[in-house]
Design a protein around this motif. Structure first.
Motif, PDB file in Angstrom:
ATOM      1  N   LEU A 130       0.799  -1.219   0.000  1.00 17.20           N
ATOM      2  CA  LEU A 130       0.000   0.000   0.000  1.00 17.20           C
ATOM      3  C   LEU A 130       0.838   1.277   0.000  1.00 17.20           C
ATOM      4  O   LEU A 130       0.413   2.303  -0.532  1.00 17.20           O
ATOM      5  CB  LEU A 130      -0.926   0.018   1.214  1.00 17.20           C
ATOM      6  N   LEU A 131       2.007   1.234   0.594  1.00 20.14           N
ATOM      7  CA  LEU A 131       2.763   2.459   0.823  1.00 20.14           C
ATOM      8  C   LEU A 131       3.954   2.679  -0.103  1.00 20.14           C
ATOM      9  O   LEU A 131       4.632   3.694   0.030  1.00 20.14           O
ATOM     10  CB  LEU A 131       3.269   2.489   2.273  1.00 20.14           C
ATOM     11  N   SER A 132       4.200   1.795  -1.027  1.00 16.83           N
ATOM     12  CA  SER A 132       5.440   1.953  -1.776  1.00 16.83           C
ATOM     13  C   SER A 132       5.323   1.482  -3.206  1.00 16.83           C
ATOM     14  O   SER A 132       4.609   0.536  -3.522  1.00 16.83           O
ATOM     15  CB  SER A 132       6.539   1.167  -1.080  1.00 16.83           C
ATOM     16  N   ALA A 133       6.075   2.173  -4.038  1.00 16.66           N
ATOM     17  CA  ALA A 133       6.216   1.709  -5.410  1.00 16.66           C
ATOM     18  C   ALA A 133       7.156   0.507  -5.442  1.00 16.66           C
ATOM     19  O   ALA A 133       7.110  -0.301  -6.351  1.00 16.66           O
ATOM     20  CB  ALA A 133       6.771   2.833  -6.285  1.00 16.66           C
ATOM     21  N   ASN A 134       8.000   0.391  -4.427  1.00 14.29           N
ATOM     22  CA  ASN A 134       8.914  -0.732  -4.298  1.00 14.29           C
ATOM     23  C   ASN A 134       8.561  -1.482  -3.009  1.00 14.29           C
ATOM     24  O   ASN A 134       9.200  -1.290  -1.980  1.00 14.29           O
ATOM     25  CB  ASN A 134      10.362  -0.214  -4.257  1.00 14.29           C
ATOM     26  N   PRO A 135       7.525  -2.335  -3.039  1.00 13.76           N
ATOM     27  CA  PRO A 135       6.993  -2.914  -1.804  1.00 13.76           C
ATOM     28  C   PRO A 135       7.972  -3.801  -1.051  1.00 13.76           C
ATOM     29  O   PRO A 135       7.965  -3.821   0.170  1.00 13.76           O
ATOM     30  CB  PRO A 135       5.773  -3.719  -2.268  1.00 13.76           C
ATOM     31  N   PHE A 136       8.820  -4.532  -1.735  1.00 12.69           N
ATOM     32  CA  PHE A 136       9.745  -5.419  -1.026  1.00 12.69           C
ATOM     33  C   PHE A 136      10.693  -4.617  -0.143  1.00 12.69           C
ATOM     34  O   PHE A 136      10.896  -4.930   1.025  1.00 12.69           O
ATOM     35  CB  PHE A 136      10.540  -6.280  -2.004  1.00 12.69           C
ATOM     36  N   THR A 137      11.257  -3.553  -0.687  1.00 10.79           N
ATOM     37  CA  THR A 137      12.183  -2.730   0.075  1.00 10.79           C
ATOM     38  C   THR A 137      11.480  -2.060   1.250  1.00 10.79           C
ATOM     39  O   THR A 137      11.987  -2.058   2.372  1.00 10.79           O
ATOM     40  CB  THR A 137      12.820  -1.652  -0.831  1.00 10.79           C
ATOM     41  N   ARG A 138      10.298  -1.514   1.030  1.00  8.84           N
ATOM     42  CA  ARG A 138       9.560  -0.859   2.112  1.00  8.84           C
ATOM     43  C   ARG A 138       9.201  -1.882   3.186  1.00  8.84           C
ATOM     44  O   ARG A 138       9.326  -1.603   4.367  1.00  8.84           O
ATOM     45  CB  ARG A 138       8.299  -0.204   1.550  1.00  8.84           C
ATOM     46  N   GLY A 139       8.755  -3.068   2.801  1.00  8.17           N
ATOM     47  CA  GLY A 139       8.429  -4.112   3.771  1.00  8.17           C
ATOM     48  C   GLY A 139       9.643  -4.555   4.563  1.00  8.17           C
ATOM     49  O   GLY A 139       9.564  -4.810   5.763  1.00  8.17           O
ATOM     50  N   TYR A 140      10.768  -4.627   3.901  1.00  3.25           N
ATOM     51  CA  TYR A 140      12.014  -5.012   4.560  1.00  3.25           C
ATOM     52  C   TYR A 140      12.366  -4.032   5.673  1.00  3.25           C
ATOM     53  O   TYR A 140      12.736  -4.422   6.771  1.00  3.25           O
ATOM     54  CB  TYR A 140      13.129  -5.070   3.516  1.00  3.25           C
ATOM     55  N   TYR A 141      12.209  -2.747   5.404  1.00  5.18           N
ATOM     56  CA  TYR A 141      12.549  -1.740   6.401  1.00  5.18           C
ATOM     57  C   TYR A 141      11.464  -1.570   7.458  1.00  5.18           C
ATOM     58  O   TYR A 141      11.740  -1.204   8.585  1.00  5.18           O
ATOM     59  CB  TYR A 141      12.837  -0.394   5.728  1.00  5.18           C
ATOM     60  N   ALA A 142      10.220  -1.820   7.118  1.00  6.58           N
ATOM     61  CA  ALA A 142       9.111  -1.597   8.049  1.00  6.58           C
ATOM     62  C   ALA A 142       8.803  -2.810   8.921  1.00  6.58           C
ATOM     63  O   ALA A 142       8.054  -2.702   9.881  1.00  6.58           O
ATOM     64  CB  ALA A 142       7.857  -1.205   7.270  1.00  6.58           C
ATOM     65  N   PHE A 143       9.386  -3.960   8.623  1.00 14.74           N
ATOM     66  CA  PHE A 143       9.026  -5.199   9.303  1.00 14.74           C
ATOM     67  C   PHE A 143       9.165  -5.108  10.821  1.00 14.74           C
ATOM     68  O   PHE A 143       8.267  -5.503  11.561  1.00 14.74           O
ATOM     69  CB  PHE A 143       9.867  -6.364   8.768  1.00 14.74           C
ATOM     70  N   SER A 144      10.286  -4.605  11.306  1.00 17.50           N
ATOM     71  CA  SER A 144      10.506  -4.556  12.760  1.00 17.50           C
ATOM     72  C   SER A 144       9.455  -3.705  13.464  1.00 17.50           C
ATOM     73  O   SER A 144       8.917  -4.098  14.507  1.00 17.50           O
ATOM     74  CB  SER A 144      11.895  -3.991  13.072  1.00 17.50           C
ATOM     75  N   PHE A 145       9.145  -2.555  12.902  1.00 19.53           N
ATOM     76  CA  PHE A 145       8.146  -1.678  13.513  1.00 19.53           C
ATOM     77  C   PHE A 145       6.764  -2.331  13.503  1.00 19.53           C
ATOM     78  O   PHE A 145       6.063  -2.333  14.521  1.00 19.53           O
ATOM     79  CB  PHE A 145       8.095  -0.338  12.764  1.00 19.53           C
ATOM     80  N   ILE A 146       6.381  -2.911  12.406  1.00 27.33           N
ATOM     81  CA  ILE A 146       5.047  -3.513  12.308  1.00 27.33           C
ATOM     82  C   ILE A 146       4.967  -4.761  13.193  1.00 27.33           C
ATOM     83  O   ILE A 146       3.928  -5.023  13.795  1.00 27.33           O
ATOM     84  CB  ILE A 146       4.692  -3.800  10.843  1.00 27.33           C
ATOM     85  N   LEU A 147       6.051  -5.507  13.306  1.00 21.85           N
ATOM     86  CA  LEU A 147       6.071  -6.650  14.215  1.00 21.85           C
ATOM     87  C   LEU A 147       5.861  -6.178  15.648  1.00 21.85           C
ATOM     88  O   LEU A 147       5.092  -6.762  16.399  1.00 21.85           O
ATOM     89  CB  LEU A 147       7.396  -7.399  14.089  1.00 21.85           C
ATOM     90  N   PHE A 148       6.526  -5.086  16.019  1.00 24.21           N
ATOM     91  CA  PHE A 148       6.356  -4.517  17.354  1.00 24.21           C
ATOM     92  C   PHE A 148       4.902  -4.125  17.594  1.00 24.21           C
ATOM     93  O   PHE A 148       4.325  -4.450  18.626  1.00 24.21           O
ATOM     94  CB  PHE A 148       7.278  -3.299  17.515  1.00 24.21           C
ATOM     95  N   VAL A 149       4.283  -3.459  16.631  1.00 19.93           N
ATOM     96  CA  VAL A 149       2.877  -3.043  16.764  1.00 19.93           C
ATOM     97  C   VAL A 149       1.971  -4.262  16.860  1.00 19.93           C
ATOM     98  O   VAL A 149       1.061  -4.310  17.704  1.00 19.93           O
ATOM     99  CB  VAL A 149       2.453  -2.120  15.589  1.00 19.93           C
ATOM    100  N   THR A 150       2.212  -5.264  16.030  1.00 20.42           N
ATOM    101  CA  THR A 150       1.384  -6.467  16.036  1.00 20.42           C
ATOM    102  C   THR A 150       1.463  -7.187  17.379  1.00 20.42           C
ATOM    103  O   THR A 150       0.450  -7.595  17.930  1.00 20.42           O
ATOM    104  CB  THR A 150       1.840  -7.427  14.907  1.00 20.42           C
ATOM    105  N   ILE A 151       2.658  -7.321  17.921  1.00 22.87           N
ATOM    106  CA  ILE A 151       2.827  -7.994  19.212  1.00 22.87           C
ATOM    107  C   ILE A 151       2.193  -7.153  20.324  1.00 22.87           C
ATOM    108  O   ILE A 151       1.579  -7.687  21.254  1.00 22.87           O
ATOM    109  CB  ILE A 151       4.303  -8.270  19.498  1.00 22.87           C
ATOM    110  N   SER A 152       2.315  -5.844  20.226  1.00 23.25           N
ATOM    111  CA  SER A 152       1.727  -4.963  21.247  1.00 23.25           C
ATOM    112  C   SER A 152       0.216  -5.091  21.278  1.00 23.25           C
ATOM    113  O   SER A 152      -0.404  -5.114  22.343  1.00 23.25           O
ATOM    114  CB  SER A 152       2.108  -3.506  20.974  1.00 23.25           C
ATOM    115  N   ILE A 153      -0.409  -5.168  20.124  1.00 26.27           N
ATOM    116  CA  ILE A 153      -1.858  -5.314  20.035  1.00 26.27           C
ATOM    117  C   ILE A 153      -2.277  -6.677  20.576  1.00 26.27           C
ATOM    118  O   ILE A 153      -3.270  -6.809  21.267  1.00 26.27           O
ATOM    119  CB  ILE A 153      -2.353  -5.120  18.584  1.00 26.27           C
ATOM    120  N   ASP A 154      -1.489  -7.693  20.263  1.00 26.70           N
ATOM    121  CA  ASP A 154      -1.806  -9.055  20.693  1.00 26.70           C
ATOM    122  C   ASP A 154      -1.672  -9.116  22.187  1.00 26.70           C
ATOM    123  O   ASP A 154      -2.387  -9.661  22.917  1.00 26.70           O
ATOM    124  CB  ASP A 154      -0.861 -10.041  20.019  1.00 26.70           C
TER     125      ASP A 154
END
Length: 154
Positions: A130-154
């Motif tokens: 959703l956020l990038s023209a280059n999704p693999f690179t954006r996902g690679y950099y955003a993974f740690s933050f989104i994992l943190f958010v996902t675990i926090s919600i859980d």
């Protein structure tokens, strides 16, 4: 010292990698450590099942740590992605099933853990697309933050 994929590609220097890793390792331990430890210590399996046999829990936990050590060493040697928590949780589930059967596992708690393992990469991938023209690179950099958010919600 273990390497990230960023450091060998020269995207960041070794010093920057160590600083970034230190910040996130400390933050994870500080903010999520007690929750993770509490879950691993007694919420994955039903501790009441082992009330009369604490030596089985002691042996099972020790075996889990030893097996996890060799699994992590092997994965690291071959350059595979690795998670200490995933490995230890899997070992604990395995020892409890081997010792007392499937009924010894607290499936409600374990289900939440397994869902978070599947949901974190899926949520990361969705944000990357959703956020990038280059999704693999954006996902690679955003993974740690989104994992943190996902675990926090859980």
């Amino acid at each position: 010292m273990m390497r990230t994929h960023l450091q060998p590609s020269k995207s960041i220097t070794l010093k920057q990698a160590v600083i970034i890793a230190s910040i996130f390792e400390f933050s994870g331990a500080m903010f999520l450590g007690a929750s993770v430890t509490g879950t691993v210590r007694g919420k994955i399996f039903d501790t009441d099942v082992y009330e009369d046999e604490p030596e089985i829990v002691m042996l099972g936990m020790m075996t889990s740590l030893i097996v996890a050590t060799f699994m992590l060493l092997g994965a690291t040697f071959f350059g595979l992605p690795v998670s200490t928590t995933h490995t230890v949780v899997g070992c604990i589930i395995g020892f409890s099933i081997a010792a007392k059967g499937f009924s010894s596992i607290n499936w409600d708690e374990t289900k939440n853990i397994l869902i978070s393992w599947v949901a974190a990469p899926l949520v990361t991938g969705a944000f990357a697309i959703l956020l990038s023209a280059n999704p693999f690179t954006r996902g690679y950099y955003a993974f740690s933050f989104i994992l943190f958010v996902t675990i926090s919600i859980d």
